[in-house]
Write a protein that holds these residues in place. Structure first.
Motif, PDB file in Angstrom:
ATOM      1  N   UNK A 244     -73.156 -18.933  -3.643  1.00 51.97           N
ATOM      2  CA  UNK A 244     -74.244 -19.834  -3.617  1.00 51.97           C
ATOM      3  C   UNK A 244     -73.739 -21.026  -4.006  1.00 51.97           C
ATOM      4  N   UNK A 245     -72.719 -21.466  -4.499  1.00 53.01           N
ATOM      5  CA  UNK A 245     -72.185 -22.866  -4.904  1.00 53.01           C
ATOM      6  C   UNK A 245     -72.311 -22.939  -6.310  1.00 53.01           C
ATOM      7  N   UNK A 365     -74.866 -17.287   5.879  1.00 50.45           N
ATOM      8  CA  UNK A 365     -73.764 -17.262   6.585  1.00 50.45           C
ATOM      9  C   UNK A 365     -73.297 -15.850   6.547  1.00 50.45           C
ATOM     10  N   UNK A 366     -72.955 -15.079   7.727  1.00 48.17           N
ATOM     11  CA  UNK A 366     -72.136 -13.761   7.469  1.00 48.17           C
ATOM     12  C   UNK A 366     -73.095 -12.551   7.699  1.00 48.17           C
ATOM     13  N   UNK A 367     -74.213 -12.778   7.564  1.00 48.05           N
ATOM     14  CA  UNK A 367     -75.218 -11.343   7.548  1.00 48.05           C
ATOM     15  C   UNK A 367     -75.197 -10.585   8.604  1.00 48.05           C
ATOM     16  N   UNK A 661     -73.818 -25.343  -2.215  1.00 48.97           N
ATOM     17  CA  UNK A 661     -72.667 -26.133  -2.220  1.00 48.97           C
ATOM     18  C   UNK A 661     -71.622 -25.446  -1.875  1.00 48.97           C
ATOM     19  N   UNK A 662     -71.494 -24.449  -1.000  1.00 48.38           N
ATOM     20  CA  UNK A 662     -70.280 -23.698  -0.478  1.00 48.38           C
ATOM     21  C   UNK A 662     -69.674 -24.694   0.659  1.00 48.38           C
ATOM     22  N   UNK A 667     -75.431 -20.088   1.938  1.00 48.65           N
ATOM     23  CA  UNK A 667     -74.830 -19.046   0.807  1.00 48.65           C
ATOM     24  C   UNK A 667     -74.289 -17.947   1.768  1.00 48.65           C
ATOM     25  N   UNK A 668     -73.199 -17.600   1.064  1.00 44.56           N
ATOM     26  CA  UNK A 668     -72.209 -16.680   1.717  1.00 44.56           C
ATOM     27  C   UNK A 668     -72.287 -15.078   1.330  1.00 44.56           C
ATOM     28  N   UNK A 669     -72.600 -14.359   2.385  1.00 46.28           N
ATOM     29  CA  UNK A 669     -72.619 -12.850   2.386  1.00 46.28           C
ATOM     30  C   UNK A 669     -71.011 -12.362   2.170  1.00 46.28           C
ATOM     31  N   UNK A 670     -70.737 -11.803   1.162  1.00 45.52           N
ATOM     32  CA  UNK A 670     -69.390 -11.142   0.853  1.00 45.52           C
ATOM     33  C   UNK A 670     -69.420  -9.824   1.579  1.00 45.52           C
ATOM     34  N   UNK A 671     -68.148  -9.244   1.820  1.00 45.40           N
ATOM     35  CA  UNK A 671     -67.686  -8.244   2.684  1.00 45.40           C
ATOM     36  C   UNK A 671     -66.952  -7.141   1.798  1.00 45.40           C
TER      37      UNK A 671
END
Length: 801
Positions: A244-245, A365-367, A661-662, A667-671
């Motif tokens: 989430x930056x 992003x990435x859901x 602030x990514x 907000x980035x989903x992680x995998x």
């Protein structure tokens, strides 16, 4: 069942010269190191020496309650602070007083008494009338003191004047402040390059001292700024920054007051953040759902009577602090979160409100990839890695699904694993699915430990600083900061062994006992040319010293800090980004004490004789430091004006406003794949280290652990009943615990008591710092570089008679 037994001799052993491998390659595992305790009766571990009977009996009472009240009374009487100690409780954590030197839980200015049992322990331990004077050091050599327990060292009282080590007499002797600064400055100037020095920070350092400390280190030319966060919440900061930056949680105490669902992971609230119990009790009364996730069911996750709620105390009326306790296997948190996400996605097949589609489309992003990964994860794998039935995981997921406002809070039970970063990022994944970031009553909320550990990082203690911060620092302070990453805790220890770290400066704390691989850490410290410890009390790190060593005594949080401009206040940042001022009121323990900013400035002036930084001018009035901080640190604009308002201010966080602030601006989903946390075989157990209730970090107040029903015993290991039966181990038996490091080297502690406890099969638990000896220097997370203090691979066997 209650058991009483007499103690026997115990030992902590390491091979005389076993080979291990750290980040820098093969290293030697030392045997006993001068300054560490030798082979003495240790039933009390590093606590008070004892030959009394020990006992183990389940604790069935509410957390806090009359047990805490009685403990506070005993503490005040024992420390002979009944009058002044009682007064301190009315000013601690209030606008006109000082901030508790214990945990970082936010203050509640609406309460007349905003303190806890452990806070009183911290304060009275600091306010003790006992003093360590030059006569004490003249009487006792370092070799003599090495056989004292860590409790007895601290119990001697407050340090009173600067001391320097004399190798001819093996004693510390007095030195003037200027003499100490000159010695340190000379040694720092002699180094071949600035990276041969390492500047450590504990979590008690104020924001102002922190800013000066990192400024000194960077003007000197190094980013070697290890801190206690390297051992606790480094994973949280890295995870939140990537997702989430921001390296901090977004929820504040007002969100806790609105949340409908609270998921508390890897937290022992009653001992480590006792004022959280008030928030949990209030959440229960308003109908919120609370789930605790921990291998051990701790008392704080069952029920409480908050001592300042006088009617409940009088009526012995307890309030539940949970709706459910989930005993996940150590390291199984990520799999539990993945299972909860699976419940959400399954519900979304028929319920259009299960996912916050608008939020996901606009802010994340990435859901899609995350959903595909969750769908591909089987319930069988989730059950195996959590150690839980599918129905249990589904139940927790359904509780989350029913809530419109959810907070997930976590502590070291989540972070001190190889996959700690992945686990914290999975927390964010789950919150994102239902839009639980950037709105009231929701968000990620890590529970920071020490009182200003978050402020340390905010104000520049970071061995991996970002370019934006360095640019502002250089422009405002007119220095040229180094850009290369510095050393953290583990690499500083390895640098000592390799001879590339020759000077170690510790601003508070007890580095030798807090760090992993005790013998290895101690041996590294002994190789340093100079060790400097800024402390309030005597501790083990003063005895495990370099060729030259200096002890610099500082003011405590409770004491008046008088400078030329008048009495000074310092600031701290709590676990939820609130910054407020703290002003001690008591007369200092000695007229020879200096404040931490003054000590740092004295060292800086001696080490940097050509510096244009006005070190002494800063110390004369801390408002001057804050004016500079306001120009360097985002969110600190008008610092002096804002912090002098009642209650201080909250540092703005873009992620709280849904500004991420990514690199993607979202907000980035992680995998992350599910890690395998199941022990390799039936003989291997996963051991977690933890604190007792009568302990704060490495400071041990007694050999008791009230909430776990332990009296007069620290060298113990808690085991599952089936695991004990499988090994033919009975309650109270002596056992040997052998750890196997990642590099294959082994460490062993002998003759610890085995005690039955309710925890998952295949797991074990015991106290730090006694069990830090089992954690090899190679046992650190490749994600966060944190020591794996909650994931020690061990075998346990009955001791020889």
């Amino acid at each position: 069942m209650s058991i009483d037994h007499t103690p026997r001799k115990t030992t902590t052993e390491a091979p005389e010269e076993a080979t291990t491998r750290g980040k820098r390659g093969p290293v030697k595992v030392p045997g006993r190191v001068p300054g560490l305790m030798t082979n003495v009766p240790r039933q009390g571990g590093f606590g008070p020496p004892t030959d009394g009977a020990w006992s183990s009996k389940p604790y069935h009472h509410a957390a806090a309650s009359w047990g805490a009240a009685q403990s506070v009374g005993k503490i005040l009487v024992k420390e002979r602070e009944l009058g002044r100690g009682t007064h301190s409780m009315f000013v601690m954590n209030h606008a006109n007083g000082f901030d508790c030197p214990g945990c970082a839980w936010p203050d509640d200015n609406s309460l007349t008494l905003d303190f806890c049992e452990n806070g009183v322990k911290h304060v009275t331990w600091e306010m003790t009338p006992k003093r360590v004077k030059r006569e004490f050091f003249a009487k006792h050599s370092v070799a003599d003191l090495a056989d004292w327990t860590d409790f007895d060292l601290e119990n001697e009282g407050r340090l009173t004047e600067p001391m320097v080590y004399d190798p001819e007499t093996d004693r510390y002797k007095p030195i003037s402040w200027q003499g100490a600064f000159d010695l340190i400055g000379t040694e720092l100037q002699k180094l071949d390059n600035p990276n041969q020095a390492s500047f450590y920070t504990s979590g008690r350092l104020s924001n102002e001292a922190t800013f000066l400390y990192q400024l000194m280190a960077r003007e000197y030319g190094t980013n070697n700024l290890p801190d206690c966060s390297n051992m606790c919440h480094e994973a949280s900061g890295r995870a939140l920054s990537a997702s989430i930056g921001t390296g901090k949680g977004t929820a504040d105490i007002h969100d806790w007051e609105e949340a409908e669902f609270l998921l508390i992971m890897g937290v022992n609230a009653a001992s480590n953040a006792p004022r959280m119990l008030t928030a949990l009790a209030e959440a229960t009364r308003r109908g919120a759902t609370i789930v605790h996730v921990n291998p051990l069911v701790e008392v704080g996750s069952t029920k409480t009577i908050v001592p300042h709620e006088m009617v409940d105390m009088a009526l012995f009326k307890a309030t539940k602090t949970s709706n459910m306790n989930v005993q996940v296997r150590p390291g199984g948190d990520l799999a539990l979160l993945r299972g909860m996400a699976k419940v959400v996605f399954e519900a979304a097949e028929t319920d259009p409100n299960a996912l916050d589609h608008e939020f996901l489309a606009t802010y994340t992003n990435g859901m899609a990839d995350y959903r595909a990964m969750v769908d591909a994860t089987s319930w069988e794998e989730i059950s195996e890695q959590t150690g839980l039935d599918e129905a249990v995981v589904r139940k927790v997921g359904e509780m989350y699904l029913k809530s419109n406002k959810s907070i997930i809070s976590w502590c070291l039970g989540v972070t001190q694993h190889e996959h700690g970063v992945d686990s914290a990022r999975e927390i964010v994944n789950l919150l994102l699915l239902r839009g639980n970031i950037g709105r009231p009553g929701a968000g990620p909320s890590p529970v920071r430990g020490h009182s200003n550990v978050q402020g340390n990082r905010t104000c520049g203690i970071d061995h991996r600083p970002d370019e934006g911060f360095l640019e502002r620092l250089d422009e405002v302070c007119r220095i040229t900061s180094p850009r290369d990453h510095g050393l953290d805790t583990v690499t500083s220890i390895e640098g000592m062994h390799a001879g590339t770290v020759k000077v170690f400066v510790g601003m508070g704390g007890n580095f030798v006992m807090a760090a992993p691989d005790t013998s290895y850490t101690a041996a590294g410290m002994r190789k340093c040319e100079l060790t400097v410890q800024v402390s309030t009390k005597l501790n083990r790190s003063h005895l495990v010293h370099g060729r030259k060593a200096v002890i610099l005594p500082c003011l405590g949080r409770t004491e008046k800090d008088q400078q030329p401009a008048g009495p000074q206040g310092i600031t701290v940042e709590d676990a939820m980004s609130e910054v407020h001022i703290s002003a001690g009121k008591r007369r200092p323990a000695s007229k020879h004490l200096m404040s931490e900013p003054a000590i740092i400035s004295g060292i800086a002036a001696a080490a940097l004789p050509n510096s244009a930084t006005p070190w002494q001018w800063y110390v004369e009035d801390y408002d001057r430091i804050r004016d500079v901080m306001a120009r360097v640190l985002p969110g600190f604009e008008d610092f002096n004006a804002k912090v002098h308002k009642k209650g201080g201010f909250r540092i703005p966080q873009p992620a709280r406003e849904r500004v991420f602030l990514t690199p993607s601006g979202k907000a980035e989903f992680s995998l992350a794949p599910l890690p395998n946390v199941v022990p390799a075989d039936s003989e291997t157990l996963v051991l977690q280290t933890m604190r007792s209730h009568d302990q704060w970090n490495t400071t041990i107040y007694s050999n008791n652990d009230r909430y776990r029903g332990i009296k007069n015993l620290r060298e113990l290991v808690f085991l599952n009943d089936d695991d004990m039966r499988q090994r033919d181990i009975h309650e109270g038996d002596f056992v040997d615990i052998t750890s196997t490091s990642r590099d294959g080297s082994q460490r062993v502690v002998k003759r610890y008591r085995a005690l039955r406890y309710d925890l998952p099969k295949g797991s074990a638990a015991g106290y730090m710092p006694e069990m830090n000896a089992l954690i090899g220097i190679a046992d650190y997370s490749t994600q966060s570089d944190q020591p794996l203090m909650k994931n020690v691979q061990v075998t346990i066997t009955k001791s020889e008679a």
